[in-house]
Design a protein around this motif. Structure first.
Motif: not given
Ligand code: BES
Ligand code: MN
Ligand code: ZN
Length: 497
Positions: A203-207, A210-217, A248-255
């Protein structure tokens, strides 16, 4: 679970006029101390008010130049002056990080609250400015006791004097992101295991994102069973607090590259049915430090907008004996189908890691780095302050070591001997989880290697540096250290350009 509170820290051209405490440096020797970072105005005030030069004041105060030694030069209620040793020679980023950490500890020891502190250590290069920012913030971090009485905050704001150099100011901002991530990892590690367990950690990892460009499962026990995560389920099955796998998945353009991270998240390691003795068990809330590191680092990487794709996995389980525990000699079917004979329920880390590593290889990353408080044997080999680095690819190991160097986190390479897998033969499964007692860190790594396929991979065994039972040391306090966070961010930086 709120994020830990740190002072606010900014870069400044000069010490602000409302400064309560000014931290300056001292190098050279005790006979011939050399003032570092004394602003001209302060030099003038010293010369006028005390009739001595800064060097003379340092000499008569007995200010030591050993890294992190602090001396209160001017006490009282006005502008207080603290000198901190930065070493006899040209200060390196690592020395400055430690010195700034010690200085902020000394400030906290003054007994006041809400202080404005300026740190002036001639750190005008980006690397040194970042190190000072990190050290100052991390030296200010305190784990707040759980109590009805709230603890005070000695330091409210910190200014790092950079003389207004643009690159240095940017580096300070980067240092704030890194230190914030390290502090978050420390906070998760320091939380007691009755409050931080797989469900609450997930739960803490999700929180946290929350305010970022990282998606969480988050996979719960049902999802884990459906997908066949036999290692995580076995290890976590002894506890009524069932396991989780966070992605966590962070997938920026131009990686420019794709880095996969895997962290060990045992929220408490009692040893399971191979129960640990009491002394060895007491600190085992720290056994989720690898998970804390990969989660916190991923957020910092995203915050810094680094052009690198990051997929991070945190395997969360509590290793507890009960009638639903896994047993020594159990045969487990891991994620991906490899079968494993369990040699020892206290060798749980490699099982939760193997599942997540096998899953991470399916993402086809360019490199895979795992972080785990994996073996007591690694501490026997390298002591409590140095992490062991192993892998299947010398370049990746070298890149991790280079990143650790720039992050100021001591790490050292250990081998995975040729043919090590033959030490892990089982007559009842594809593999046995444990090898010989001697060289335990290597066999643990050899076991993990069986699950990474051909992906270039490095394994960080942080059993030693993850947690400090006593003795503060500059930016490192007692308790969780946040080990590997800064190294992972530095590694991502090296792939982002
Ligand atoms: N979490 C421990 C390793 C550890 C020990 C971390 C001390 C931090 C401080 C790990 O799960 C463990 O118990 N490893 C065993 C493996 C053995 C049973 C093969 C060990 O190192 O003794
Ligand atoms: Mn264990
Ligand atoms: Zn463990």
């Amino acid at each position: 679970m709120p994020a830990p509170t740190l002072p606010s820290l900014t870069a400044a051209k000069a010490a602000p006029s409302r400064t309560d405490v000014l931290v300056v440096g001292v190098s050279g020797t005790s006979e011939a101390p050399v003032p570092v970072g004394f602003p001209a105005t302060v030099t003038k005030t010293i010369e006028k008010g005390l009739g001595v030069s800064p060097a003379e004041l340092l000499r008569t105060s007995g200010a030591g130049s050993a890294v992190g030694t602090t001396t209160v030069l001017v006490p009282g209620k006005g502008l207080r002056l603290i000198a901190v040793g930065v070493g006899e020679e040209e200060p390196t980023p690592a020395r400055l990080r430690k010195a700034a950490g010690s200085a902020l500890r000394a400030v906290a020891g003054l007994g006041d609250n809400g202080l404005s502190v300026a740190v002036s250590l001639s750190s005008t290069e980006p690397e040194t400015a970042q190190a000072v920012a990190e050290g100052a913030l991390l030296g200010s971090y305190r784990y707040q006791p759980i109590s009805a009485t709230t603890a005070p905050h000695p330091v409210a704001t910190i200014s790092v004097v950079t003389e207004g150099k643009r690159e240095a100011d940017q580096a300070v901002a980067c240092g704030v992101s890194v230190a914030t991530a390290v502090a978050q990892a420390r906070e998760w590690i320091n939380l007691p295991p009755n409050l931080l367990y797989p469900e609450t950690f997930a739960d803490a990892a999700k929180e946290h994102v929350r305010d970022t460009r990282i998606s969480v499962e988050v996979l719960d026990e049902k999802a884990l069973a459906k997908a066949g995560y036999g290692g995580i389920l076995a290890v976590g099955g002894g506890s009524s607090r069932l396991p989780r796998l966070v992605r966590y998945s962070y997938s920026p353009r131009g990686a420019k590259a794709h880095i996969a991270l895997v962290g060990k998240g045992i929220t408490f390691d009692s040893g399971g049915l191979n129960l640990k003795p009491g002394e060895g068990m007491y600190t085992m809330k720290c056994d989720m430090s690898g998970a804390a590191a990969v989660l916190a680092a991923t957020r910092a990487i995203a915050e810094l907008g680094l052009r690198v794709k990051v997929t991070a996995y945190a395997s969360m389980a509590e290793n507890i004996p009960s009638d639903t525990s896994y047993r020594p000699s159990d045969v487990l079917t891991m994620y991906g189908g490899t079968t494993v004979e369990n040699g020892n329920c206290d060798a749980e880390g490699r099982l939760v890691m193997a599942d997540a590593l096998a899953r991470a290889t399916e993402d086809s990353p360019d490199l895979l780095v795992d972080v785990a408080t994996l073996t007591g044997a690694c501490m026997i080999a390298l002591g409590s302050d140095i992490a062991g680095v192993m892998g299947n690819d010398d370049d990746v190991v070298d890149q991790v070591l280079a990143a650790s160097e720039s992050a100021g986190e001591p790490m050292w390479p250990l081998p995975i001997p040729e043919g090590a897998a033959s030490e892990l033969k089982s007559s009842v499964a594809d593999l046995k989880s444990t090898g010989p007692r001697m060289g335990g860190a290597l066999w643990a790594a050899a076991f993990l290697q069986e699950f990474v396929a051909e992906v270039p991979w490095a394994h960080l065994d942080i059993a030693g540096p993850a947690y400090r039972e006593s003795k503060v040391d500059g930016h490192l306090g007692v308790g969780g250290t946040g080990a590997a966070v800064s190294t992972l961010v530095a590694l991502a930086q090296s792939y982002a350009s």
